[in-house]
Design an enzyme around this catalytic site. Structure first.
Site, mmCIF file in Angstrom:
data_model
loop_
_atom_site.group_PDB
_atom_site.id
_atom_site.type_symbol
_atom_site.label_atom_id
_atom_site.label_comp_id
_atom_site.label_asym_id
_atom_site.label_seq_id
_atom_site.Cartn_x
_atom_site.Cartn_y
_atom_site.Cartn_z
ATOM 1 C CB SER A 159 -0.912 -0.050 1.243
ATOM 2 O OG SER A 159 -1.164 1.221 1.756
HETATM 3 N N1 LIG Z 1 -7.318 8.838 1.604
HETATM 4 C C1 LIG Z 1 -6.415 7.819 2.063
HETATM 5 C C2 LIG Z 1 -6.487 6.662 1.088
HETATM 6 C C3 LIG Z 1 -5.746 5.450 1.562
HETATM 7 C C4 LIG Z 1 -5.953 4.308 0.606
HETATM 8 O O1 LIG Z 1 -6.514 4.474 -0.473
HETATM 9 N N2 LIG Z 1 -5.501 3.135 1.023
HETATM 10 C C5 LIG Z 1 -5.751 1.949 0.227
HETATM 11 C C6 LIG Z 1 -4.552 1.054 0.239
HETATM 12 S S1 LIG Z 1 -3.175 1.864 -0.566
HETATM 13 C C7 LIG Z 1 -6.929 1.240 0.846
HETATM 14 O O2 LIG Z 1 -6.790 0.302 1.577
HETATM 15 N N3 LIG Z 1 -8.093 1.782 0.540
HETATM 16 C C8 LIG Z 1 -9.347 1.263 1.002
HETATM 17 C C9 LIG Z 1 -10.432 2.289 0.820
HETATM 18 O O3 LIG Z 1 -10.127 3.433 0.448
HETATM 19 O O4 LIG Z 1 -11.589 1.916 1.052
HETATM 20 C C10 LIG Z 1 -4.996 8.380 2.168
HETATM 21 O O5 LIG Z 1 -4.741 9.460 1.600
HETATM 22 O O6 LIG Z 1 -4.146 7.778 2.826
#
Ligand SMILES: N[C@@H](CCC(=O)N[C@@H](CS)C(=O)NCC(=O)O)C(=O)O
EC number: 2.5.1.18
Length: 222
Positions: free
Chosen positions: A13
């Site tokens: 991730s």
């Molecule tokens: N808005 C969050 C997004 C994080 C994200 O998209 N993580 C992914 C893995 S890289 C995930 O598990 N997403 C699940 C989801 O958004 O429902 C950030 O900026 O950190």
């Protein structure tokens, strides 16, 4: 009471990479506010399966938007060289299991250095760390050969596999549906969940850390 950030991360991730980088960058200030950082490897694929979630890029409109979001985030967090490798998404069970063993058997400084190296290898050098040979080379950057052998053998044991499952189950019980996911206890003993690397402003408030004390994020110039 001591505060604690349980940070659930998977090296598959990129947003976990940002969360990790920023937590480590702010570690001294967190320590000065009596808050510990606990880096916990989990299996994001298992979290997705258990919750019915899907990687964000699998919805085409969101996938297109993610290109913009990722571009901004990698500049903000100081990782402009980050590039999605051709083999993404790969199965990061092996490196994540190896990190479970490292966390249990080596000093925290090694955990931080090695986790950073995994993200650098996969997200900046396009090395497929799901492959044993590649992973061996990446671990050799921080460990002697005998330790690398020990770590990778341990990663294949039932005990370590079960431990990664257990970490993943705990994250799920605490409401995780993606990564990075943080379960935070503040200095008053209150506990709350935080999802994402883009919610640190809420984290600082929850931990009563003035925002002018934390590391600033770089401004993306698109
Ligand atoms: N808005 C969050 C997004 C994080 C994200 O998209 N993580 C992914 C893995 S890289 C995930 O598990 N997403 C699940 C989801 O958004 O429902 C950030 O900026 O950190």
């Amino acid at each position: 009471m001591k505060g604690q950030i349980d940070a659930y991360l998977d090296c598959v991730s990129p947003y976990s990479y940002f969360g990790f980088v920023y937590l480590i960058r702010n570690r001294a200030i967190l320590t000065s506010h009596d808050v510990e950082v606990n880096l916990i490897p989990v299996f994001l694929g298992g979290i997705n399966r258990a919750t019915g979630n899907k990687p964000p890029g699998s919805l085409p409109a969101r996938g297109a938007y993610l290109q913009w979001d990722l571009l901004r985030a990698k500049i903000a967090f100081g990782r402009p060289q980050l590039t999605t490798p051709s083999f993404f998404p790969n199965l990061t069970l092996l490196p994540q299991r190896a990190m479970v063993f490292v966390k249990d058997n080596y000093p925290e400084s090694k955990v931080v250095a090695m986790y950073n190296e995994l993200w650098v290898a996969m997200w900046e050098q396009s090395i497929d760390i799901s492959k044993v040979d590649a992973l061996t080379e990446v671990f050799s950057r921080h460990f002697q050969q005998e330790d690398v052998i020990k770590i990778l053998e341990a990663a294949d044991t039932t005990e370590i596999k079960e431990k990664l499952n257990e970490n993943t189950r705990t994250a799920l019980e605490r409401g995780a549906f993606g990564c990075p996911y943080m379960w935070i206890r503040n200095q008053d003993g209150k506990e709350e969940p935080f999802f994402g690397s883009d919610r640190f402003h809420y984290v600082w408030d929850f931990l009563s850390i003035p925002r002018n004390q934390v590391a600033p994020l770089d401004k993306p110039h698109l």
